[in-house]
Design a protein around this motif. Structure first.
Motif, PDB file in Angstrom:
ATOM      1  N   LYS B 162       1.414  -0.693   0.218  1.00 24.49           N
ATOM      2  CA  LYS B 162      -0.008  -0.264  -0.176  1.00 24.49           C
ATOM      3  C   LYS B 162       1.061   1.414  -0.401  1.00 24.49           C
ATOM      4  CE  LYS B 162      -3.743   2.129   2.136  1.00 24.49           C
ATOM      5  NZ  LYS B 162      -4.663   3.074   3.860  1.00 24.49           N
ATOM      6  N   THR B 166       1.352   4.396  -2.897  1.00 25.14           N
ATOM      7  CA  THR B 166       0.587   5.776  -2.455  1.00 25.14           C
ATOM      8  C   THR B 166       1.709   5.663  -3.446  1.00 25.14           C
ATOM      9  OG1 THR B 166       0.122   4.853  -0.652  1.00 25.14           O
ATOM     10  CG2 THR B 166       0.315   7.445  -0.821  1.00 25.14           C
ATOM     11  N   LEU B 170       2.101   8.861  -6.581  1.00 24.47           N
ATOM     12  CA  LEU B 170       2.568  10.054  -6.413  1.00 24.47           C
ATOM     13  C   LEU B 170       3.647  10.991  -7.431  1.00 24.47           C
ATOM     14  CD1 LEU B 170       1.601  11.045  -2.023  1.00 24.47           C
ATOM     15  CD2 LEU B 170       0.434  11.741  -4.901  1.00 24.47           C
ATOM     16  N   ILE B 173       2.981  11.551 -10.455  1.00 24.95           N
ATOM     17  CA  ILE B 173       2.180  12.714 -11.327  1.00 24.95           C
ATOM     18  C   ILE B 173       3.015  14.064 -10.600  1.00 24.95           C
ATOM     19  CG2 ILE B 173       0.984  14.025  -9.807  1.00 24.95           C
ATOM     20  CD1 ILE B 173      -0.613  12.416  -8.336  1.00 24.95           C
ATOM     21  N   VAL B 232       3.749  13.715   2.462  1.00 19.72           N
ATOM     22  CA  VAL B 232       2.921  12.598   2.064  1.00 19.72           C
ATOM     23  C   VAL B 232       3.229  11.428   2.372  1.00 19.72           C
ATOM     24  CG1 VAL B 232       0.678  14.048   3.167  1.00 19.72           C
ATOM     25  CG2 VAL B 232       1.745  13.164   0.521  1.00 19.72           C
ATOM     26  N   ASP B 236       5.404   7.037   4.988  1.00 16.81           N
ATOM     27  CA  ASP B 236       4.825   4.905   4.898  1.00 16.81           C
ATOM     28  C   ASP B 236       5.733   4.454   4.305  1.00 16.81           C
ATOM     29  OD1 ASP B 236       2.624   5.623   5.626  1.00 16.81           O
ATOM     30  OD2 ASP B 236       1.719   6.052   4.298  1.00 16.81           O
TER      31      ASP B 236
ATOM     32  N   LEU C 112      -2.172   7.957   5.720  1.00 25.95           N
ATOM     33  CA  LEU C 112      -2.314   8.437   4.514  1.00 25.95           C
ATOM     34  C   LEU C 112      -2.587   7.517   3.181  1.00 25.95           C
ATOM     35  CD1 LEU C 112      -1.724  10.710   2.470  1.00 25.95           C
ATOM     36  CD2 LEU C 112       0.093   9.664   1.661  1.00 25.95           C
ATOM     37  N   ASN C 113      -4.557   7.817   2.627  1.00 27.22           N
ATOM     38  CA  ASN C 113      -5.020   7.247   1.552  1.00 27.22           C
ATOM     39  C   ASN C 113      -4.447   7.634   0.583  1.00 27.22           C
ATOM     40  OD1 ASN C 113      -6.943   9.281   2.083  1.00 27.22           O
ATOM     41  ND2 ASN C 113      -8.046   7.624   3.439  1.00 27.22           N
ATOM     42  N   ILE C 114      -5.003   6.867  -0.848  1.00 29.28           N
ATOM     43  CA  ILE C 114      -4.601   7.675  -1.946  1.00 29.28           C
ATOM     44  C   ILE C 114      -5.056   8.819  -2.467  1.00 29.28           C
ATOM     45  CG2 ILE C 114      -3.996   7.536  -4.518  1.00 29.28           C
ATOM     46  CD1 ILE C 114      -3.395   4.816  -3.317  1.00 29.28           C
ATOM     47  N   ALA C 117      -4.593  12.012  -0.692  1.00 27.68           N
ATOM     48  CA  ALA C 117      -2.804  13.258  -1.378  1.00 27.68           C
ATOM     49  C   ALA C 117      -3.261  12.983  -2.874  1.00 27.68           C
ATOM     50  CB  ALA C 117      -2.014  11.630  -1.886  1.00 27.68           C
ATOM     51  N   LEU C 118      -3.832  12.743  -3.528  1.00 30.73           N
ATOM     52  CA  LEU C 118      -4.659  12.648  -5.011  1.00 30.73           C
ATOM     53  C   LEU C 118      -4.898  14.184  -5.163  1.00 30.73           C
ATOM     54  CD1 LEU C 118      -5.269  10.131  -6.759  1.00 30.73           C
ATOM     55  CD2 LEU C 118      -3.671  11.382  -7.017  1.00 30.73           C
ATOM     56  N   LEU C 120      -5.008  16.620  -2.575  1.00 35.96           N
ATOM     57  CA  LEU C 120      -3.986  17.477  -2.237  1.00 35.96           C
ATOM     58  C   LEU C 120      -3.016  17.926  -2.991  1.00 35.96           C
ATOM     59  CD1 LEU C 120      -3.122  18.574   1.349  1.00 35.96           C
ATOM     60  CD2 LEU C 120      -0.970  17.743   0.219  1.00 35.96           C
ATOM     61  N   ILE C 121      -2.645  17.388  -4.103  1.00 26.53           N
ATOM     62  CA  ILE C 121      -1.828  17.742  -5.426  1.00 26.53           C
ATOM     63  C   ILE C 121      -3.144  18.166  -6.622  1.00 26.53           C
ATOM     64  CG2 ILE C 121      -0.877  16.794  -7.755  1.00 26.53           C
ATOM     65  CD1 ILE C 121       0.731  15.468  -5.293  1.00 26.53           C
ATOM     66  N   PHE C 124      -3.282  21.593  -5.113  1.00 27.11           N
ATOM     67  CA  PHE C 124      -1.996  22.527  -5.435  1.00 27.11           C
ATOM     68  C   PHE C 124      -1.857  22.877  -6.734  1.00 27.11           C
ATOM     69  CE2 PHE C 124       0.004  21.608  -1.778  1.00 27.11           C
ATOM     70  CZ  PHE C 124       0.547  22.839  -1.474  1.00 27.11           C
ATOM     71  N   ILE C 125      -2.338  21.888  -7.901  1.00 27.65           N
ATOM     72  CA  ILE C 125      -2.393  22.276  -9.393  1.00 27.65           C
ATOM     73  C   ILE C 125      -3.590  23.420  -9.858  1.00 27.65           C
ATOM     74  CG2 ILE C 125      -3.415  21.544 -11.376  1.00 27.65           C
ATOM     75  CD1 ILE C 125      -2.080  18.922 -10.921  1.00 27.65           C
TER      76      ILE C 125
END
Lengths: 501, 513, 140
Positions: B162, B166, B170, B173, B232, B236, C112-114, C117-118, C120-121, C124-125
Motif C-alpha cells: 500500500k 501511494t 504520487l 504525478i 505525505v 509510509d 495517508l490514503n491515496i 494525497a491526490l 492535495l495535489i 495545488f494544481i
C-alpha cells in the motif's frame, strides 16, 4: 607587552583524558588497570597544566591553533592566566575525585563502572577544554561535549528518578547551548570575531545598537544556564540524583564553574567592563545575583537531604561569583575569579563528606545524622572546615574571597557600597543552615547503638587533602599559583575602578 | 588506455549491464548476486573519484553518446556539481550494499536475485540523473529510479504494497509535472539539451509558457524530494522499505531530486530568471522553514523508529531546501551560494544513512520496530548503539559533528540574507535553533531507551548479541564519518569544489549584481 | 565598611553558639519554619505547573491533531460554563470528566490514503492555475 608562545602543551593536556577514556573502555574487564589509567591520566594532566604556569605568569599567552573554520575565528587553544586558574582547579580535583570514586563505587558495588569512568574522563576533557579555549566557538564545542558527557553520569542509577533528573538536566543545558550558539553567532555577525580580548571586543559597541547588545547579553546569560542562576536553577538540585563523586566534581566544580567561568569571560573579555558600564548591564547582573543568593539560601534552609542542601548552597555561591563580576571593579572581579578555585575546594570537601557519610552509614538526611561526628570524626571535622568556608569565616579560603567582594562593593561606590550588608545576610543564612548540621553531628545523642566506622581510605584521603588545601589557601593563597595567576589576569585586564551610576 | 573522458558513460553502462548480469547469474547461483553488485558499485565508485579529480583539476568532462553532436544526440556533461553528488551517491550505495548481504538473506530470502537486480537498476537511474546533460534523458532516469524504488519498497509485501502504491501514484504525478515542463520548453525552444536551453531561454524569459514550465518543474520535483506540504508519501514509503533501501531513499534519492532541482534552477534557467521573473525562492524558504518545524513535531509523535526517522527526513529536507532557497541572496565565500545546501546533502546522507541502518539492525536482530521495545539494547549491541548515538547527536547538532556545522552554516547564511535585504529571514535563525531542541526531544528519547532503560541493570551477565561484521562495519563507518566529516568541514571550508560550483552558476561571491 | 561587616559576622556566629548552648535549638526557628512552609509550598507550586506544562507538551505530541481537538472541546465547555443552568450542571460535569479521560490515540501506521494525497495535489494544481490566470488577467 604580551607575547604569544606557540606550544602544543594545551593539546597534550586535553588529550590526557581523551586517551584515558579509550584505555578505560579497552580495559573495562580489569577494574584495577582501568582505574589505574584514570589516575595516571589525572596526574599527568595536572602536571602538564601546572607546567604552563611559569610562561603564563610572565604575562604571556600560550597559543595553539589548529585551523580556521571561519575567517577571524580560529579553532584552537589560547591559554591565559584566568583560564589556567580553572584548568588547574579541575585537573587537580580530578585526581582526588578519581581516588574518591574508586572507594565510593567499589563500596557501593555500583553497576556500569566502565561507562562511569569513561564519561567522567570526557567530562574533564570538556571542562579543561573550556578553560583553555581562546574564543567562543572553541568554548562552545567543549561546552556541549561537557553537557552530553555528563548526562550518563547524572542518569547513572537508571531508576525512574535518575532518568527524570537526566532528562531535566539535558533539557535545561542543551537549551542553554542553543542560546549560547545564537549568542556567539550574533557576536560574530556583529563584530567579525569571537576571540576573548582583554577588555572586550573593541568594535562591538560601534557596530551594534544598544538594544541589540542588551539582547545579546541576555542570550549569553541564558546560554550560561550552567551557572544555575535563578529562576533557571532547578536542574542542579534535581541532578543530585547522580552518584556523589559526580555531584562533587561536576556539580560543584566542572559543570557549574564552566557556567560562571563563561559569564566572567563574556563580561570581561567579550563585552568588556566599560561597555557593561555604558549599557548598565552590571546592575542587571547584580540584581539576578542578589536574588539568587538570598532565595537559594532560603531554599537551603528548608532542605533536610544533605546533598540537596549542599546543592542550594552551590547555587548561592555561584551567584556570589556572578555578583563579584557584576560589580565591574578590580577587587570585585578579582574576588569572583579567586572564588572559583576557592569555592571548588571547599564545596568538593562538603560533597565528598556527604558521600562518605552515605557510604559508611547509608544516611542521606540531616535529621538522621545525630551523633555521627563521634564515630566518623575525620569526615565531620573536614565537613566543618568546608562549612566554615561557605560561611566566609576564617581560617578558610572563603573568608578571603568574601573580603575581596566586600572590597569590590566599596570600590564601586554609590548605592553599591551598601551591598556588603546583603553579603552579610547571605553569610548569616549560611551559618543558619550549616552550623545545625555540625551541631547535630557532634553534640546530639545518637539513637541506638551503631557499629559505624569511617569510610574507606580511598575516600578519606582526598577529603582530608581538599580540606587542608582550603585552610592553606587562607594563609598562603598562592598555593597552586592561584593568587599570582589571578593577579596576572587582573593586570592584563587593566580595569580602572569605575563608579556605578 | 582508458581516458577519463569515457568514464561518465561507463559508470552508467556498467551499472545497467551489471543489473542484467545479476539476473542471469542469480539464476545459477543466488550467492553471487551480492558480490556482483558490490564489485560493480566499487568500480563505479573508483571511477567517480577519478571523475571528481579530473573535473576539479581540468574542468568539465563532456561526452557525446554515440558520437552524435549535442542538439540532436544525448550529451553527458560532468561539472563539479555532478561529480560531487555522484561520489556521495556511490559511496552511500557501497555502504548499503555491504550492509544488505546478511540483511537481505535474512529478510527476503526468496527475492535475493530480484532485489539486487532492482538495486543495481536504482543505482543506474541515480547515476544517470546526476550525469546527464539532457533534460529528457534526465526524465527517463528519474523514471528508472522511481520504478525500481517502487518495486523495492513493495518487496516486503503486505502493508508495504500500500505504501508503495501511494508512492507510485504520487511519484507518477510528480514525473508528469516534470514531463509537462519539458514539453513546454521543447515547444518553445525546440531543444532538450541543457546547455542549449540555457543559451536559448534568456530571450524567452517574459514568455508565460517558459515561466509555467519552471513552476511545473518545481512542483514535480517538490513531490519527488518530499518538500513540506508534498511530503505525505514519504513516511509510509520509508518505514516499510527494507532498511538499506530506506537509508538510500532518505540519504540519497530525495537528495538527487534536489540535485535535479538545482540543475533546473541554475543550469536550465539562471539566477537572473529566478530573482526577477519567478521569485519562487522566497516562497521555498518559508515552506521549508515550516517543513522543518512540522516534520520535527510529527517525528516526536511517532512511536515507530523508522517512521520517526522518516519524519525527521522531512525536516532535514527542509534544511537542505532552506539552504537552496537562501543561495541567491548570500554572497559570502564561506556560506554564500550553494555551500550550505551541498554540505548538508552530504551530512544528511551520512547521518540518516547510519540511523536507518541501525534501525534495520534492530529489526534484523529481533524484529524490534517500536522505540519502546528497544529497552536496554545497548548492553546487547554496544557497538551498534554507539553508532546510533553518534548519528543522533549529529542530528541534534552537538559540536563538532556534521549536524552542528551545517546548522551553523545555514544560520550564518540566513543572517547574511537578513542583512542583505530580507530582514524577515532572521526568523530562520530562530527556526533552526528551535528545531535543534525538537531534534533533541525525539532523538534523546531513543538514546535514553537504548542505554538507560530495561530490567536487570545490575546483572553482569547480559549476552552480547552483536551484528555480523558485514553489517556492523557500514554502520560504524557512517557513524565515524559523522564526526570526522564534521571536523573536516570546519578545517577545509571553503572547499574548491564548492567554489567551482558557485562560480559555475554565478552564486555566492561570484554573483554579478 | 569592612570594619562593620566582618565584626557583625563574628558577632552573629558568637550569638548563634551562645544561643545553642543555652536553648539547645538553633535561633531563628521562625525563619526556618517560614522557609519550610510557605516558601517551599510556593516553590513546589511553580515547579508543579512547569512540569504540568511539560507534560502537556508530551501529551500533545503523541498525536497533535487529536490532542488539539480534545483541548478545543474542553475550552468550548469551559466557555459555556457561565450559561449552565443548575439542571444541566451534572451533565456538564460529566462531559468535562469525559473529556479529561480522553487521550489522543496513537497515529495508525498507514495514515495517508491515496485519495487524500491526490486531492492535495489537485488543490495545488488548481491554486497554481488560478494564480497563473489571475496574473495574466491583471497583467497590463
Amino acid at each position: 607587552m604580551i607575547a604569544e608562545v606557540e606550544s602544543l602543551t594545551p593539546v597534550i593536556a586535553i588529550l590526557c583524558p581523551a586517551i584515558a577514556s579509550i584505555l578505560i573502555i579497552l580495559f573495562g574487564k580489569w577494574p584495577n588497570i582501568r582505574e589505574g589509567w584514570t589516575m595516571l591520566a589525572a596526574v599527568l594532566q595536572f602536571l602538564i597544566v601546572i607546567s604552563m604556569v611559569p610562561v603564563i605568569l610572565e604575562g604571556n599567552i600560550i597559543k595553539c591553533i589548529f585551523f580556521t573554520p571561519f575567517p577571524g575565528v580560529e579553532f584552537g587553544f589560547s591559554v591565559d592566566a584566568f583560564g589556567l586558574v580553572f584548568a588547574i582547579t579541575s585537573s587537580f580535583l580530578w585526581i582526588l575525585v578519581s581516588s574518591y570514586s574508586i572507594g565510593y563505587m567499589r563500596s557501593l558495588h555500583e553497576h556500569a563502572q566502565t561507562r562511569y569512568y569513561f564519561c567522567f574522563a570526557w567530562a574533564i576533557f570538556g571542562a579543561v577544554g573550556i578553560a583553555l579555549s581562546g574564543n567562543l566557538l572553541t568554548m562552545f564545542i567543549f561546552y556541549e561535549i561537557l553537557t552530553v558527557s555528563t548526562y550518563p553520569l547524572v542518569a547513572h542509577d537508571q531508576t525512574p528518578e535518575a532518568l527524570f533528573a537526566g532528562r531535566k538536566y539535558l533539557a535545561y543545558l542543551l537549551t542553554a547551548g542553543v542560546f549560547f550558539l545564537a549568542a556567539l553567532i550574533i557576536t560574530y555577525h556583529i563584530s567579525g570575531t569571537m576571540d576573548f580580548v582583554n577588555g572586550g571586543i573593541p568594535n562591538l559597541a560601534a557596530e551594534a545598537s544598544r538594544a541589540t547588545l542588551m539582547v545579546l547579553f541576555m542570550l549569553f546569560l541564558l546560554g550560561f544556564m550552567k551557572a544555575a542562576w535563578m529562576p533557571f536553577h532547578s536542574w542542579l538540585p534535581t541532578a543530585m540524583a547522580a552518584p556523589t563523586p559526580v555531584s562533587a566534581l561536576l556539580h560543584a566544580v566542572a559543570v557549574v564553574k564552566a557556567g560562571v567561568f563563561g559569564i566572567i569571560r563574556v563580561v570581561c573579555y567579550i563585552f568588556g567592563v566599560d561597555l557593561m558600564h555604558a549599557l548598565g548591564l552590571g546592575l542587571v547582573l547584580i540584581s539576578i545575583a542578589i536574588f539568587t543568593i538570598i532565595v537559594a539560601n532560603l531554599f537551603a534552609l528548608a532542605q533536610d537531604n544533605l546533598k540537596k542542601r549542599l546543592a542550594y548552597s552551590t547555587i548561592n555561591q555561584l551567584s556570589l561569583v556572578i555578583f563579584g563580576v557584576a560589580l565591574l571593579t578590580p577587587a570585585g572581579i578579582e574576588g569572583a575569579m579567586i572564588h572559583i578555585p576557592f569555592h571548588a575546594f571547599m564545596k568538593i570537601t562538603l560533597f565528598m563528606c556527604a558521600g562518605a557519610i552515605m557510604v559508611a552509614s547509608g544516611k542521606r538526611n540531616i535529621s538522621d545524622m545525630a551523633g555521627i561526628g563521634r564515630v566518623m570524626p575525620v569526615t565531620l571535622i573536614t565537613f566543618t572546615i568546608g562549612a566554615l568556608g561557605m560561611c566566609a569565616l576564617p581560617p578558610t579560603a572563603g573568608y578571603l574571597s568574601h573580603h575581596l567582594l566586600v572590597h569590590g562593593c566599596e570600590e564601586a561606590g554609590g548605592a553599591i557600597s551598601y551591598f556588603p550588608y546583603i553579603l552579610l545576610i547571605a553569610a548569616i543564612l549560611d551559618v543558619m543552615y550549616f552550623f545545625p548540621i555540625i551541631y547535630i553531628a557532634f553534640f546530639k545523642k545518637p539513637e541506638g547503638g551503631s557499629k559505624l566506622k569511617e569510610a574507606p581510605l580511598f575516600m578519606l584521603v582526598p577529603i582530608v587533602i581538599t580540606a587542608t588545601c582550603s585552610i592553606i589557601f587562607y594563609f598562603y593563597p598562592d598555593l597552586f599559583y592561584m593568587s599570582d595567576l589571578v593577579e596576572t589576569a587582573m593586570s592584563s585586564l587593566n580595569i580602572g575602578g569605575g563608579v556605578h551610576p | 588506455m582508458l581516458s577519463v573522458e569515457h568514464l561518465p558513460v561507463l559508470v552508467v553502462v556498467i551499472s545497467m549491464l551489471s543489473s542484467f548480469t545479476i539476473l542471469i547469474a542469480g539464476w545459477l547461483n543466488k550467492k553471487s548476486c551480492c558480490f556482483i553488485s558490490f564489485a560493480t558499485i566499487l568500480i563505479q565508485f573508483i571511477m567517480s573519484l577519478f571523475i571528481l579529480h579530473h573535473v576539479t583539476t581540468d574542468g568539465p568532462i563532456i561526452y557525446w553518446l554515440g558520437g552524435w553532436s549535442p542538439p540532436w544526440g544525448i550529451e553527458y556533461v560532468v561539472d563539479a556539481l555532478n561529480a560531487y553528488v555522484l561520489v556521495l551517491l556511490l559511496f552511500l550505495a557501497l555502504v548499503c550494499v555491504t550492509y544488505s548481504k546478511r540483511n537481505i538473506e535474512h529478510e527476503l530470502p526468496h527475492q535475493i536475485v530480484s532485489f539486487y537486480a532492482l538495486f543495481q537498476l536504482l543505482i543506474t537511474g541515480l547515476c544517470g540523473i546526476t550525469l546527464t546533460g539532457d533534460i529528457f534523458n534526465m526524465y527517463v532516469f528519474i523514471e528508472i529510479t522511481s520504478l525500481s524504488a517502487y518495486a523495492l519498497i513493495a518487496s516486503r509485501g503486505k502493508i508495504a504494497l500500500k505504501a508503495s502504491f501511494t508512492y507510485l501514484v504520487l511519484g507518477a504525478i510528480g514525473a508528469c509535472f516534470f514531463l509537462l515542463g519539458i514539453g513546454f520548453l521543447y515547444a518553445i525552444t525546440g531543444t532538450l539539451n541543457i546547455h542549449d536551453l540555457s543559451l536559448i531561454l534568456p530571450s524567452y524569459y517574459e514568455n508565460r509558457a517558459v515561466q509555467a514550465a519552471f513552476v511545473f518543474f518545481t512542483v514535480g520535483l517538490s513531490i519527488k524530494m518530499a518538500l513540506f506540504p508534498l511530503h505525505v508519501w514519504l513516511p509510509d514509503a520509508h518505514s516499510f522499505a527494507p532498511s538499506e533501501i530506506s537509508a538510500l531513499l532518505s540519504g540519497i534519492i530525495i537528495e538527487v531530486s534536489t540535485y535535479a532541482f538545482i540543475r533546473i534552477c541554475f543550469s536550465v534557467y539562471t539566477v537572473d530568471f529566478i530573482t526577477r521573473y519567478v521569485p519562487i525562492f522566497d516562497f521555498i524558504c518559508w515552506l521549508s522553514a515550516i517543513g522543518i518545524i512540522v516534520g520535527s513535531i510529527l517525528a516526536i509523535a511517532q512511536y515507530n523508529l523508522k517512521r520517526m526517522l522518516a519524519y525527521s527526513s522531512v525536516s532535514q529536507m527542509g534544511y537542505i531546501m532552506l539552504a537552496v532557497g537562501l543561495s541567491t541572496s548570500t554572497h559570502s565565500p564561506l556560506w554564500g551560494g550553494l555551500n550550505p545546501a551541498l554540505m548538508h546533502i552530504v551530512n544528511h546522507a551520512l547521518m540518516k544513512g547510519c540511523l536507518f541502518l541501525v534501525a534495520g539492525a534492530f529489526i534484523y536482530k529481533a524484529e524490534l520496530w517500536d522505540i519502546a521495545d528497544l529497552k536496554g539494547l545497548a548492553r546487547k549491541m554496544p557497538y551498534t548503539c554507539f553508532g546510533f548515538t553518534l548519528a543522533a547527536i549529529s542530528m541534534i547538532g552537538v559540536p563538532p559533528s556534521v549536524g552542528f556545522v551545517s546548522k551553523v552554516y545555514i544560520i550564518f547564511a540566513s543572517l547574511d540574507a537578513a542583512s542583505a535585504g530580507h530582514p524577515a529571514y532572521i526568523v530562520f535563525v530562530a527556526v533552526l535553533l528551535f528545531s535543534t531542541l525538537l531534534n533533541l526531544v525525539y532523538f534523546w528519547r531513543v538514546v535514553e531507551t537504548l542505554y538507560m532503560k530495561g530490567e536487570d541493570i545490575h546483572s553482569q551477565s547480559v549476552k552480547r548479541d552483536e551484528l555480523p561484521l558485514s553489517m556492523l562495519i557500514p554502520v560504524l563507518i557512517l557513524a565515524a564519518l559523522c564526526i570526522i566529516v564534521g571536523i573536516f568541514w570546519l578545517i577545509e571550508m571553503p572547499l574548491p569544489v564548492f567554489d567551482q560550483i558557485n562560480a559555475l552558476f554565478g552564486l555566492g561571491e561570484y554573483a554579478t549584481s | 565598611m569592612i570594619l562593620i561587616d566582618e565584626p557583625l559576622m563574628f558577632a552573629f556566629v558568637a550569638f548563634w553558639i551562645i544561643w545553642m548552648a543555652i536553648f539547645k535549638t538553633p535561633p531563628g526557628q521562625w525563619l526556618i519554619r517560614l522557609c519550610e512552609g510557605p516558601l517551599m509550598t510556593f516553590a513546589r507550586y511553580i515547579d508543579f505547573h512547569v512540569m504540568k506544562l511539560a507534560a502537556f507538551f508530551v501529551w500533545v505530541s503523541t498525536n497533535p491533531v487529536a490532542a488539539m481537538r480534545i483541548k478545543g472541546k474542553e475550552v468550548k465547555l469551559k466557555v459555556e460554563q457561565p450559561s449552565i443552568t443548575p439542571e444541566k450542571a451534572a451533565e456538564y460535569e460529566r462531559d468535562l470528566e469525559e473529556i479529561h479521560k480522553m487521550q489522543p490515540q496513537r497515529e495508525p501506521m498507514v495514515r495517508l490514503n491515496i485519495g487524500t494525497a491526490l486531492l492535495l495535489i489537485l488543490v495545488f494544481i488548481a491554486l497554481y492555475l488560478l494564480s497563473m490566470f489571475i496574473g495574466r488577467w491583471l497583467a497590463p
